[in-house]
Write a protein that holds these residues in place. Structure first.
Motif, PDB file in Angstrom:
ATOM      1  N   SER A 152      -8.948 -20.517  19.489  1.00 36.70           N
ATOM      2  CA  SER A 152      -8.649 -20.505  18.401  1.00 36.70           C
ATOM      3  C   SER A 152      -7.182 -21.214  17.944  1.00 36.70           C
ATOM      4  O   SER A 152      -6.266 -20.877  18.370  1.00 36.70           O
ATOM      5  N   ALA A 153      -7.303 -22.333  17.087  1.00 38.81           N
ATOM      6  CA  ALA A 153      -6.110 -22.954  16.638  1.00 38.81           C
ATOM      7  C   ALA A 153      -5.537 -22.436  15.240  1.00 38.81           C
ATOM      8  O   ALA A 153      -6.293 -21.879  14.485  1.00 38.81           O
ATOM      9  N   SER A 154      -4.454 -22.534  15.013  1.00 39.53           N
ATOM     10  CA  SER A 154      -3.792 -22.064  13.679  1.00 39.53           C
ATOM     11  C   SER A 154      -3.364 -23.200  12.790  1.00 39.53           C
ATOM     12  O   SER A 154      -3.246 -24.451  13.226  1.00 39.53           O
ATOM     13  N   ASP A 155      -3.190 -23.196  11.501  1.00 44.62           N
ATOM     14  CA  ASP A 155      -3.002 -24.230  10.797  1.00 44.62           C
ATOM     15  C   ASP A 155      -1.940 -23.516   9.659  1.00 44.62           C
ATOM     16  O   ASP A 155      -2.493 -22.720   9.000  1.00 44.62           O
ATOM     17  N   ALA A 156      -0.653 -24.070   9.589  1.00 44.53           N
ATOM     18  CA  ALA A 156       0.096 -23.376   8.560  1.00 44.53           C
ATOM     19  C   ALA A 156      -0.205 -23.833   7.184  1.00 44.53           C
ATOM     20  O   ALA A 156       0.083 -23.078   6.389  1.00 44.53           O
ATOM     21  N   ASP A 157      -1.110 -24.806   6.869  1.00 50.79           N
ATOM     22  CA  ASP A 157      -1.567 -24.772   5.595  1.00 50.79           C
ATOM     23  C   ASP A 157      -2.760 -23.935   5.256  1.00 50.79           C
ATOM     24  O   ASP A 157      -3.506 -24.106   4.047  1.00 50.79           O
ATOM     25  N   LEU A 158      -3.148 -23.136   6.098  1.00 54.18           N
ATOM     26  CA  LEU A 158      -4.203 -22.148   6.225  1.00 54.18           C
ATOM     27  C   LEU A 158      -5.726 -22.767   5.874  1.00 54.18           C
ATOM     28  O   LEU A 158      -6.732 -22.140   5.249  1.00 54.18           O
ATOM     29  N   ASP A 159      -5.658 -24.020   6.305  1.00 50.53           N
ATOM     30  CA  ASP A 159      -6.886 -24.582   6.465  1.00 50.53           C
ATOM     31  C   ASP A 159      -8.107 -24.302   6.978  1.00 50.53           C
ATOM     32  O   ASP A 159      -7.770 -23.551   8.134  1.00 50.53           O
ATOM     33  N   ILE A 160      -9.337 -24.377   6.919  1.00 51.63           N
ATOM     34  CA  ILE A 160     -10.500 -23.960   7.750  1.00 51.63           C
ATOM     35  C   ILE A 160     -10.383 -25.028   8.782  1.00 51.63           C
ATOM     36  O   ILE A 160     -10.414 -26.060   8.459  1.00 51.63           O
ATOM     37  N   ILE A 161     -10.422 -24.364  10.122  1.00 49.54           N
ATOM     38  CA  ILE A 161     -10.447 -25.451  11.135  1.00 49.54           C
ATOM     39  C   ILE A 161     -11.763 -25.792  11.665  1.00 49.54           C
ATOM     40  O   ILE A 161     -12.833 -24.744  11.786  1.00 49.54           O
ATOM     41  N   PHE A 162     -12.061 -26.754  12.045  1.00 47.78           N
ATOM     42  CA  PHE A 162     -13.377 -27.355  12.407  1.00 47.78           C
ATOM     43  C   PHE A 162     -13.237 -27.906  13.728  1.00 47.78           C
ATOM     44  O   PHE A 162     -12.238 -28.878  13.773  1.00 47.78           O
ATOM     45  N   TYR A 163     -14.202 -27.311  14.905  1.00 51.07           N
ATOM     46  CA  TYR A 163     -13.894 -27.807  16.308  1.00 51.07           C
ATOM     47  C   TYR A 163     -14.930 -28.611  16.784  1.00 51.07           C
ATOM     48  O   TYR A 163     -16.216 -28.720  16.215  1.00 51.07           O
ATOM     49  N   GLU A 164     -14.651 -29.417  17.815  1.00 52.67           N
ATOM     50  CA  GLU A 164     -15.494 -30.270  18.673  1.00 52.67           C
ATOM     51  C   GLU A 164     -15.288 -30.217  19.788  1.00 52.67           C
ATOM     52  O   GLU A 164     -14.138 -30.663  20.312  1.00 52.67           O
ATOM     53  N   LEU A 214     -11.335 -30.140  23.743  1.00 51.95           N
ATOM     54  CA  LEU A 214     -11.745 -29.592  22.180  1.00 51.95           C
ATOM     55  C   LEU A 214     -10.840 -30.034  21.395  1.00 51.95           C
ATOM     56  O   LEU A 214      -9.396 -30.005  21.227  1.00 51.95           O
ATOM     57  N   TYR A 215     -11.383 -30.425  20.423  1.00 49.61           N
ATOM     58  CA  TYR A 215     -10.801 -31.237  19.152  1.00 49.61           C
ATOM     59  C   TYR A 215     -10.831 -29.928  17.922  1.00 49.61           C
ATOM     60  O   TYR A 215     -11.689 -29.341  17.785  1.00 49.61           O
ATOM     61  N   ALA A 216      -9.548 -29.735  17.284  1.00 49.47           N
ATOM     62  CA  ALA A 216      -9.527 -29.093  16.134  1.00 49.47           C
ATOM     63  C   ALA A 216      -9.060 -29.708  14.960  1.00 49.47           C
ATOM     64  O   ALA A 216      -8.076 -30.273  14.981  1.00 49.47           O
ATOM     65  N   ARG A 217      -9.805 -29.724  13.899  1.00 46.08           N
ATOM     66  CA  ARG A 217      -9.432 -30.813  12.830  1.00 46.08           C
ATOM     67  C   ARG A 217      -9.281 -29.624  11.337  1.00 46.08           C
ATOM     68  O   ARG A 217     -10.115 -28.709  11.283  1.00 46.08           O
ATOM     69  N   ASP A 218      -8.776 -30.032  10.523  1.00 51.78           N
ATOM     70  CA  ASP A 218      -8.608 -29.180   9.149  1.00 51.78           C
ATOM     71  C   ASP A 218      -9.398 -29.934   8.171  1.00 51.78           C
ATOM     72  O   ASP A 218      -9.358 -29.263   6.902  1.00 51.78           O
ATOM     73  N   ARG A 219     -10.268 -30.695   8.553  1.00 50.03           N
ATOM     74  CA  ARG A 219     -11.251 -31.387   7.570  1.00 50.03           C
ATOM     75  C   ARG A 219     -12.593 -31.624   8.643  1.00 50.03           C
ATOM     76  O   ARG A 219     -12.291 -31.713   9.765  1.00 50.03           O
ATOM     77  N   PRO A 220     -13.868 -31.389   7.884  1.00 52.43           N
ATOM     78  CA  PRO A 220     -14.940 -31.457   8.541  1.00 52.43           C
ATOM     79  C   PRO A 220     -15.008 -33.092   9.203  1.00 52.43           C
ATOM     80  O   PRO A 220     -14.598 -34.014   8.646  1.00 52.43           O
ATOM     81  N   VAL A 221     -15.921 -33.408  10.226  1.00 54.60           N
ATOM     82  CA  VAL A 221     -16.008 -34.596  10.873  1.00 54.60           C
ATOM     83  C   VAL A 221     -16.707 -35.399   9.746  1.00 54.60           C
ATOM     84  O   VAL A 221     -17.653 -34.930   8.983  1.00 54.60           O
ATOM     85  N   GLY A 222     -16.212 -36.427   9.377  1.00 55.96           N
ATOM     86  CA  GLY A 222     -16.778 -37.455   8.598  1.00 55.96           C
ATOM     87  C   GLY A 222     -16.313 -37.304   7.284  1.00 55.96           C
ATOM     88  O   GLY A 222     -16.432 -38.111   6.372  1.00 55.96           O
ATOM     89  N   SER A 223     -15.344 -36.414   6.841  1.00 54.53           N
ATOM     90  CA  SER A 223     -14.727 -36.249   5.594  1.00 54.53           C
ATOM     91  C   SER A 223     -13.564 -37.428   5.559  1.00 54.53           C
ATOM     92  O   SER A 223     -12.907 -38.055   6.287  1.00 54.53           O
TER      93      SER A 223
END
Length: 290
Positions: free
Chosen positions: A43-55, A95-104
């Motif tokens: 699990s990744a963390s995000d200082a912006d408290l965004d929902i994390i999307f994984y691939e 493993l990729y962790a993004r703070d926006r959905p793929v394609g956003s």
């Protein structure tokens, strides 16, 4: 004067993994759907408290589809397809962790972690009698043909019997394990005429074969470390009469007569006796009544 200030959270931080490189050793016989790397380790963390999307992706050719994550928001890695050490023994996942959905179309921050997977060979296959022929494209099943041999009736052989297509021999197809194999006769020898060497597989005689009937022996090859890993091979031993005499023609010279213009496959007649076809006969003193 009251001034209300609203601070907007700007997406200016990337997700962060606890570890950017992990190594896991996975037994070959791991069950499908088993967890390979736990969620809390990935699990990744995000200082912006965004929902994390994984691939999850793999960067080693031929190893795609074996590992997957539980969901786009759950990075737990599980086994999706049965492993085979013969196909590959290691792979690398990213493993990729993004703070926006793929394609956003929004600004997206991304982090990656690398998971190195090493496959540990397990004892998954029973012994294979040799020689054998593969019957599937991934070479996971190898079938042997029956062994054949012969002995003379009422004659004791003191040497190991010669068999076709070769001596009784089995291997452990889990090559890096190469477990010890022992041999035994488990059927077809009610009179205990034969015995097999447990270590070498050599087939020998305990006593005379007094019946002209063939023996159809069942030989079992078993792994010493696991008796449930075994294979059975058939061995047909034909009992024959020993040949002490060579066959011979009953006459040294045969004389015959043919006529000009006869059709092919017409009879040749005895010289001087045009009513009797010429007969060429041989005899064998090993078979006086034949």
């Amino acid at each position: 004067l009251e001034i209300l200030v609203t601070i907007l959270n700007m997406n200016d931080n990337s997700p962060v993994f606890k570890q950017t490189n992990l190594t896991k050793v996975v037994p070959e016989d791991t069950k499908v759907n088993a967890t390979i790397v736990a969620r809390e380790d990935l699990s990744a963390s995000d200082a912006d408290l965004d929902i994390i999307f994984y691939e999850l992706t793999t960067i080693v050719a031929g190893t795609d589809g074996y590992f997957a994550i539980k969901g786009v928001n759950n990075p737990e890695i599980y086994l999706q397809k049965t492993l085979d050490y013969e196909k590959f023994n290691s792979t690398t996942l990213v493993l990729y962790a993004r703070d926006r959905p793929v394609g956003s179309t929004d600004t997206t921050n991304t982090a990656t972690t690398t998971i190195n997977i090493f496959i540990e060979e397990a004892d998954t296959k029973p012994p294979w009698f040799q020689p054998c022929t593969f019957i599937n494209t991934d070479k996971s099943i190898c079938i042997s043909s029956p062994y054949t041999g012969r002995v003379n009736i009422s004659e004791m052989s003191t040497e190991p019997l010669i068999l076709e297509p070769g001596p009784i021999y089995a291997i452990d197809p889990d090559y890096t394990l190469n477990e010890k194999i022992v041999y035994s006769i488990v059927g077809g020898d009610t009179d205990k005429v034969f015995s097999v060497d447990a270590d070498t597989g050599n087939l020998t005689m305990n006593k005379l074969a007094t019946s002209p009937d063939s023996y159809l022996l069942q030989i079992m090859a078993t792994q010493v470390n696991n008796i449930q890993k075994y294979s059975i091979a058939s061995v047909e031993i034909k009992v024959i009469n020993k040949s002490n005499h060579a066959p011979y023609f009953e006459s040294r010279i045969y004389n015959g007569t043919v006529f000009v213009g006869l059709a092919p496959r017409s009879f040749v007649f005895q010289a001087g006796n045009l009513s009797s076809p010429l007969m060429i006969t041989a005899a064998d003193d090993d078979f006086p009544n034949v």
